[in-house]
Design a protein around this motif. Sequence first.
Motif, PDB file in Angstrom:
ATOM      1  N   HIS A 273       1.922  11.407   0.898  1.00 13.76           N
ATOM      2  CA  HIS A 273       0.656  12.111   0.714  1.00 13.76           C
ATOM      3  C   HIS A 273      -0.402  11.669   1.716  1.00 13.76           C
ATOM      4  O   HIS A 273      -1.595  11.593   1.382  1.00 13.76           O
ATOM      5  CB  HIS A 273       0.126  11.912  -0.707  1.00 13.76           C
ATOM      6  N   GLY A 274       0.020  11.335   2.926  1.00 10.37           N
ATOM      7  CA  GLY A 274      -0.926  10.890   3.940  1.00 10.37           C
ATOM      8  C   GLY A 274      -1.516   9.525   3.658  1.00 10.37           C
ATOM      9  O   GLY A 274      -2.555   9.172   4.215  1.00 10.37           O
ATOM     10  N   ARG A 275      -0.876   8.746   2.775  1.00 14.02           N
ATOM     11  CA  ARG A 275      -1.338   7.411   2.423  1.00 14.02           C
ATOM     12  C   ARG A 275      -0.240   6.389   2.720  1.00 14.02           C
ATOM     13  O   ARG A 275       0.952   6.699   2.700  1.00 14.02           O
ATOM     14  CB  ARG A 275      -1.677   7.319   0.930  1.00 14.02           C
ATOM     15  N   ILE A 276      -0.657   5.172   2.978  1.00 14.39           N
ATOM     16  CA  ILE A 276       0.258   4.040   3.061  1.00 14.39           C
ATOM     17  C   ILE A 276       0.069   3.204   1.803  1.00 14.39           C
ATOM     18  O   ILE A 276      -1.067   2.862   1.443  1.00 14.39           O
ATOM     19  CB  ILE A 276      -0.037   3.171   4.295  1.00 14.39           C
ATOM     20  N   TYR A 277       1.152   2.892   1.133  1.00  9.42           N
ATOM     21  CA  TYR A 277       1.117   2.002  -0.019  1.00  9.42           C
ATOM     22  C   TYR A 277       1.801   0.702   0.383  1.00  9.42           C
ATOM     23  O   TYR A 277       2.957   0.711   0.841  1.00  9.42           O
ATOM     24  CB  TYR A 277       1.820   2.630  -1.218  1.00  9.42           C
ATOM     25  N   VAL A 278       1.119  -0.422   0.192  1.00 13.90           N
ATOM     26  CA  VAL A 278       1.623  -1.722   0.613  1.00 13.90           C
ATOM     27  C   VAL A 278       1.580  -2.686  -0.570  1.00 13.90           C
ATOM     28  O   VAL A 278       0.541  -2.809  -1.231  1.00 13.90           O
ATOM     29  CB  VAL A 278       0.797  -2.300   1.781  1.00 13.90           C
ATOM     30  N   THR A 279       2.699  -3.349  -0.815  1.00 11.39           N
ATOM     31  CA  THR A 279       2.733  -4.389  -1.839  1.00 11.39           C
ATOM     32  C   THR A 279       2.520  -5.746  -1.193  1.00 11.39           C
ATOM     33  O   THR A 279       2.943  -5.998  -0.070  1.00 11.39           O
ATOM     34  CB  THR A 279       4.079  -4.403  -2.580  1.00 11.39           C
ATOM     35  N   GLU A 280       1.848  -6.629  -1.914  1.00 10.03           N
ATOM     36  CA  GLU A 280       1.620  -7.999  -1.451  1.00 10.03           C
ATOM     37  C   GLU A 280       2.302  -8.973  -2.407  1.00 10.03           C
ATOM     38  O   GLU A 280       2.134  -8.867  -3.617  1.00 10.03           O
ATOM     39  CB  GLU A 280       0.131  -8.315  -1.400  1.00 10.03           C
ATOM     40  N   ARG A 281       3.025  -9.908  -1.826  1.00  9.86           N
ATOM     41  CA  ARG A 281       3.732 -10.881  -2.648  1.00  9.86           C
ATOM     42  C   ARG A 281       2.737 -11.853  -3.272  1.00  9.86           C
ATOM     43  O   ARG A 281       2.385 -11.727  -4.439  1.00  9.86           O
ATOM     44  CB  ARG A 281       4.793 -11.609  -1.828  1.00  9.86           C
ATOM     45  N   THR A 282       2.255 -12.831  -2.527  1.00 12.52           N
ATOM     46  CA  THR A 282       1.323 -13.794  -3.123  1.00 12.52           C
ATOM     47  C   THR A 282      -0.072 -13.218  -3.288  1.00 12.52           C
ATOM     48  O   THR A 282      -0.879 -13.760  -4.049  1.00 12.52           O
ATOM     49  CB  THR A 282       1.257 -15.081  -2.283  1.00 12.52           C
ATOM     50  N   GLY A 283      -0.368 -12.125  -2.597  1.00 14.95           N
ATOM     51  CA  GLY A 283      -1.631 -11.431  -2.830  1.00 14.95           C
ATOM     52  C   GLY A 283      -1.666 -10.729  -4.171  1.00 14.95           C
ATOM     53  O   GLY A 283      -2.736 -10.420  -4.697  1.00 14.95           O
ATOM     54  N   LYS A 284      -0.487 -10.419  -4.720  1.00 11.83           N
ATOM     55  CA  LYS A 284      -0.353  -9.846  -6.061  1.00 11.83           C
ATOM     56  C   LYS A 284      -1.161  -8.567  -6.214  1.00 11.83           C
ATOM     57  O   LYS A 284      -1.844  -8.358  -7.225  1.00 11.83           O
ATOM     58  CB  LYS A 284      -0.765 -10.876  -7.121  1.00 11.83           C
ATOM     59  N   ARG A 285      -1.056  -7.707  -5.186  1.00  6.39           N
ATOM     60  CA  ARG A 285      -1.785  -6.442  -5.229  1.00  6.39           C
ATOM     61  C   ARG A 285      -0.920  -5.328  -4.656  1.00  6.39           C
ATOM     62  O   ARG A 285      -0.005  -5.558  -3.870  1.00  6.39           O
ATOM     63  CB  ARG A 285      -3.070  -6.521  -4.387  1.00  6.39           C
ATOM     64  N   LEU A 286      -1.278  -4.111  -5.040  1.00 13.09           N
ATOM     65  CA  LEU A 286      -0.815  -2.900  -4.373  1.00 13.09           C
ATOM     66  C   LEU A 286      -2.030  -2.246  -3.744  1.00 13.09           C
ATOM     67  O   LEU A 286      -3.015  -1.987  -4.440  1.00 13.09           O
ATOM     68  CB  LEU A 286      -0.148  -1.957  -5.372  1.00 13.09           C
ATOM     69  N   GLN A 287      -1.971  -2.004  -2.452  1.00 14.27           N
ATOM     70  CA  GLN A 287      -3.084  -1.356  -1.757  1.00 14.27           C
ATOM     71  C   GLN A 287      -2.657   0.015  -1.238  1.00 14.27           C
ATOM     72  O   GLN A 287      -1.530   0.194  -0.778  1.00 14.27           O
ATOM     73  CB  GLN A 287      -3.557  -2.201  -0.577  1.00 14.27           C
TER      74      GLN A 287
END
Length: 342
Positions: A273-287
């Motif tokens: 959908h024209g977006r990048i979804y990135v998971t973070e290991r120790t950041g514990k976030r989805l951006q």
Amino acid sequence: AIDFAGRRQPCAPMLLLSLFATSTSSSSVVRLSRTVGERGSGRGQFDGPRHVAALKTGGAVIVDGLNERIQVFDRHGECVRIVEGVTTPTGVAIGGPEGDTLYWAESTRAHRVNRLQLSAKSARTAADPGVGRPAVSVRRPWASRQTAMGGLGEADGELQDPQDLCLHGDELYVAEWGNHRISVFDKTSLAFLRHIGCGDEDGSEGGEGGSGPGQLDQPCGVACAGEEVFVCDTWNHRISVFDRSSGAFLRSFGRRGGEPGEFNYPCGIEIAHGRIYVTERTGKRLQALSLEGEPLQVLPAPCDGWLYGICLDAHDQLWVTSSNRHCVHILSVADPNADATR
């Protein structure tokens, strides 16, 4: 709004947050549908889940790393097939006209990528004695029909600690943690084609990794959009972007930190959908970010868990693994821009 809540204790419910969306019409709406799995070795349980890949008809294939198997889930979150007997699996991809060609990466003990044509003839039904519900289990007899490539090394076609896999067009992209590069193969013949990214400060491939423009340091995730390749440059805490055909470095965004648009060990990446979804290991976030790296949404992990793999299935469900909480979060994604391309 984003409702990203834990499923069970000690996961306290959490509510957050559509941040940095410039307008309602330009932002996707992500809501947690369910969380599946817990630590264990039974069907539907996990021990250190890693990367995931979407099925053509909905659902996902999930690497169950420390259990050394791959589990297949339908769109409702039910385990319907298990591929057992794999060696230190990390990454996975699904291809073929019918969506029944399985690719998976094996890391520290094998350093290879495998391909297997799944079929009903290759499977036998096995019941989980703890649950009493049948699941299809594909065990070691498939090895005679398995195609593999790689082997430990730095030369063309060799691999060191392969991680995420991505199929795009006629090509298979392999993120190499140990060689600090992306290796590209023909998805049919598995013949080596080229490398993307480099590791050493002098620009040579392999080595100890680097932080200069176009250099990679233990990349873990890879995704393609059009003619661009997006790489989770994990130990550089950024996303690096390359030209798909030439391998030329185009841009990077992010740095180490906890602010929106910054990362702490990004591991998984999906583009939709024209977006990048990135998971973070120790950041514990989805951006969620724009294709240029502008932060749009931030989602803290339920259960304070490390987030690892991510994919979007045919029913606009994001599947996100939590490697230290041994579960998978399934989120619905609603895209207001009906004509947006993936």
